[in-house]
Design a protein around this motif. Structure first.
Motif, PDB file in Angstrom:
ATOM      1  N   ALA A 128       0.840  -1.204   0.000  1.00 13.34           N
ATOM      2  CA  ALA A 128       0.000   0.000   0.000  1.00 13.34           C
ATOM      3  C   ALA A 128       0.869   1.246   0.000  1.00 13.34           C
ATOM      4  O   ALA A 128       1.926   1.291   0.621  1.00 13.34           O
ATOM      5  CB  ALA A 128      -0.913  -0.004   1.218  1.00 13.34           C
ATOM      6  N   ASP A 129       0.401   2.265  -0.698  1.00 13.01           N
ATOM      7  CA  ASP A 129       1.030   3.578  -0.647  1.00 13.01           C
ATOM      8  C   ASP A 129       0.015   4.603  -1.132  1.00 13.01           C
ATOM      9  O   ASP A 129      -1.045   4.226  -1.652  1.00 13.01           O
ATOM     10  CB  ASP A 129       2.335   3.597  -1.465  1.00 13.01           C
ATOM     11  N   PRO A 130       0.256   5.902  -0.940  1.00 14.73           N
ATOM     12  CA  PRO A 130      -0.745   6.908  -1.311  1.00 14.73           C
ATOM     13  C   PRO A 130      -1.157   6.851  -2.774  1.00 14.73           C
ATOM     14  O   PRO A 130      -2.300   7.172  -3.116  1.00 14.73           O
ATOM     15  CB  PRO A 130      -0.041   8.232  -0.986  1.00 14.73           C
ATOM     16  N   GLY A 131      -0.226   6.454  -3.665  1.00 14.78           N
ATOM     17  CA  GLY A 131      -0.575   6.366  -5.079  1.00 14.78           C
ATOM     18  C   GLY A 131      -1.520   5.220  -5.367  1.00 14.78           C
ATOM     19  O   GLY A 131      -2.500   5.367  -6.090  1.00 14.78           O
ATOM     20  N   ILE A 132      -1.249   4.068  -4.791  1.00 13.57           N
ATOM     21  CA  ILE A 132      -2.079   2.887  -5.031  1.00 13.57           C
ATOM     22  C   ILE A 132      -3.485   3.093  -4.468  1.00 13.57           C
ATOM     23  O   ILE A 132      -4.477   2.626  -5.046  1.00 13.57           O
ATOM     24  CB  ILE A 132      -1.416   1.635  -4.425  1.00 13.57           C
ATOM     25  N   LEU A 133      -3.610   3.792  -3.361  1.00 18.72           N
ATOM     26  CA  LEU A 133      -4.915   4.019  -2.752  1.00 18.72           C
ATOM     27  C   LEU A 133      -5.721   5.121  -3.444  1.00 18.72           C
ATOM     28  O   LEU A 133      -6.844   5.404  -3.033  1.00 18.72           O
ATOM     29  CB  LEU A 133      -4.751   4.361  -1.271  1.00 18.72           C
ATOM     30  N   GLY A 134      -5.157   5.751  -4.454  1.00 15.37           N
ATOM     31  CA  GLY A 134      -5.897   6.756  -5.211  1.00 15.37           C
ATOM     32  C   GLY A 134      -5.845   8.155  -4.626  1.00 15.37           C
ATOM     33  O   GLY A 134      -6.468   9.075  -5.172  1.00 15.37           O
ATOM     34  N   ILE A 135      -5.113   8.338  -3.537  1.00 17.13           N
ATOM     35  CA  ILE A 135      -5.060   9.661  -2.896  1.00 17.13           C
ATOM     36  C   ILE A 135      -4.297  10.647  -3.775  1.00 17.13           C
ATOM     37  O   ILE A 135      -4.703  11.805  -3.944  1.00 17.13           O
ATOM     38  CB  ILE A 135      -4.432   9.554  -1.501  1.00 17.13           C
ATOM     39  N   HIS A 136      -3.165  10.210  -4.343  1.00 18.49           N
ATOM     40  CA  HIS A 136      -2.410  11.060  -5.263  1.00 18.49           C
ATOM     41  C   HIS A 136      -3.283  11.516  -6.419  1.00 18.49           C
ATOM     42  O   HIS A 136      -3.326  12.710  -6.762  1.00 18.49           O
ATOM     43  CB  HIS A 136      -1.224  10.264  -5.830  1.00 18.49           C
ATOM     44  N   ALA A 137      -3.969  10.552  -7.042  1.00 12.47           N
ATOM     45  CA  ALA A 137      -4.763  10.858  -8.233  1.00 12.47           C
ATOM     46  C   ALA A 137      -5.919  11.794  -7.904  1.00 12.47           C
ATOM     47  O   ALA A 137      -6.243  12.695  -8.691  1.00 12.47           O
ATOM     48  CB  ALA A 137      -5.287   9.560  -8.848  1.00 12.47           C
ATOM     49  N   ALA A 138      -6.570  11.595  -6.754  1.00  9.56           N
ATOM     50  CA  ALA A 138      -7.697  12.441  -6.373  1.00  9.56           C
ATOM     51  C   ALA A 138      -7.243  13.867  -6.093  1.00  9.56           C
ATOM     52  O   ALA A 138      -7.884  14.841  -6.540  1.00  9.56           O
ATOM     53  CB  ALA A 138      -8.396  11.858  -5.147  1.00  9.56           C
ATOM     54  N   ALA A 139      -6.133  14.006  -5.355  1.00 14.66           N
ATOM     55  CA  ALA A 139      -5.599  15.341  -5.091  1.00 14.66           C
ATOM     56  C   ALA A 139      -5.152  16.004  -6.385  1.00 14.66           C
ATOM     57  O   ALA A 139      -5.376  17.201  -6.603  1.00 14.66           O
ATOM     58  CB  ALA A 139      -4.436  15.252  -4.103  1.00 14.66           C
ATOM     59  N   GLY A 140      -4.535  15.225  -7.282  1.00 13.67           N
ATOM     60  CA  GLY A 140      -4.110  15.764  -8.566  1.00 13.67           C
ATOM     61  C   GLY A 140      -5.282  16.234  -9.408  1.00 13.67           C
ATOM     62  O   GLY A 140      -5.228  17.299 -10.033  1.00 13.67           O
ATOM     63  N   LEU A 141      -6.363  15.447  -9.442  1.00 12.54           N
ATOM     64  CA  LEU A 141      -7.558  15.849 -10.195  1.00 12.54           C
ATOM     65  C   LEU A 141      -8.124  17.145  -9.655  1.00 12.54           C
ATOM     66  O   LEU A 141      -8.494  18.051 -10.424  1.00 12.54           O
ATOM     67  CB  LEU A 141      -8.604  14.743 -10.119  1.00 12.54           C
ATOM     68  N   SER A 142      -8.210  17.264  -8.342  1.00 10.41           N
ATOM     69  CA  SER A 142      -8.763  18.467  -7.736  1.00 10.41           C
ATOM     70  C   SER A 142      -7.938  19.699  -8.078  1.00 10.41           C
ATOM     71  O   SER A 142      -8.481  20.766  -8.396  1.00 10.41           O
ATOM     72  CB  SER A 142      -8.832  18.284  -6.211  1.00 10.41           C
TER      73      SER A 142
END
Length: 341
Positions: free
Chosen positions: A91-105
């Motif tokens: 697990a890491d922030p990228g795999i959990l989608g946190i990076h992608a969600a923050a990037g989209l925002s």
């Protein structure tokens, strides 16, 4: 035994701090415009006012170094916490989608708000950090909503939902970025690749409060992570509220990741690799492994940025790409190792 582990932890912590300072020194004195150690020291102490050294160090190199250190430290700690919460070492922030969600925002902010009002400077940086936090919170809400089983957060399901969210948010980010005008699209593409070349003091001031606020929370709750590695019956019997502790640590980790993504883009694999190296050095005791994981993350970003700006000079390679070149083979190694275990 405890005293020996404490001495080992302190030794590794001091060595990692020393290595980080060495990389910072090399980054300050080397580049397109080289300078001696004496010139750098005189400039940092304010004894060389008005020279080119002042402009190079305080406007270009020092903000970049400090942003790299802050982002790496935050991602390293967040990755260790997320692996502890999920009890999954992949697990890491990228795999959990946190990076992608923050990037989209943040890309949405660039596309809708920033393009309309042409805001820049301090207000824009603080807005991007806030929008990154909103995106991270949205990812967390989805994770908590879809990862529950019989009213409880299921760690394995959390990983699967995170992978799905990562794919969905990444696709939306690409769609929105393609709608931008060419200049904004180029800026968003460079930012999404994980670059800190445009770091500024305003970015440091915008990021620092998040790290100063949420890092102590995670370090303070780190002994609970040791307990969460036990089965839920034992953990509940000890008197630990599993759901409450997971929420606190998950939200704190998301805050660190969102603030990092806002100023550096998506630098992947730091939150994955740093905790693994930390556990090899000091073991799985989280009060020791979390700070070391933060320092390893700091070293990774500082070293990745230095390699990216020097090895291909005068062109620059974003730190995120350099780290990914190292991180992908290591991730494959972890998958093979997990499969063989």
């Amino acid at each position: 035994m405890k005293q020996r582990n404490r001495y080992k932890f302190l030794l590794i912590l001091l060595l990692s701090i020393g290595f980080a300072l060495f990389i910072m020194y090399v980054s300050i004195t080397n580049g397109t415009f080289d300078m001696t150690a004496l010139d750098a020291i005189k400039t940092l102490l304010g004894l060389d006012q008005g020279s080119d050294h002042t402009l190079v160090i305080f406007e270009f190199r020092l903000p970049r170094i400090l942003i790299g250190a802050l982002v790496g430290f935050a991602l390293g700690i967040a990755g260790a916490v997320l692996q502890g919460i999920t009890r999954n070492q992949l697990a890491d922030p990228g795999i959990l989608g946190i990076h992608a969600a923050a990037g989209l925002s943040i890309v949405m902010y660039m596309f809708v708000v920033q393009a309309a009002v042409k805001s820049a400077g301090w207000l824009s940086i603080f807005n991007m950090t806030f929008f990154g936090w909103i995106g991270g919170m949205a990812a967390t809400a989805f994770l908590l909503l879809f990862s529950r089983e019989q009213g409880k957060l299921e760690p394995r399901k959390l990983i699967l939902v995170g992978i799905a969210l990562n794919s969905g948010f990444s696709a939306l980010t690409l769609y929105v970025s393609l709608k931008m005008d060419p200049q904004d699209f180029e800026m968003a593409t460079v930012w999404l690749s994980g670059s800190i070349y445009s770091a500024s003091w305003s970015q440091i001031i915008a990021t620092l409060p998040w790290i100063l606020c949420f890092t102590p929370i995670l370090l303070w709750r780190s002994p609970v992570l040791n307990v969460l590695q036990l089965d839920e019956v034992t953990t509940t019997g000890i008197g630990v509220s599993i759901e409450r502790e997971r929420r606190i640590m998950l939200l704190s980790s998301v805050a660190l990741v969102s603030a990092s993504v806002a100023v550096s883009g998506s630098i992947g694999f730091v939150g994955l690799i740093a905790p693994h190296i930390s556990r090899r050095l000091v073991g799985i005791h989280h009060p020791y492994s979390l700070p070391i994981s933060g320092m390893i993350g700091m070293l990774m970003v500082l070293l990745g940025d230095f390699i990216g700006k020097t090895i291909f000079a005068p062109a620059e390679l974003p730190a995120g790409i350099v780290i990914a070149i190292i991180g992908v083979p290591y991730f494959v190694y972890l998958l093979v190792k997990a499969k063989g275990a």
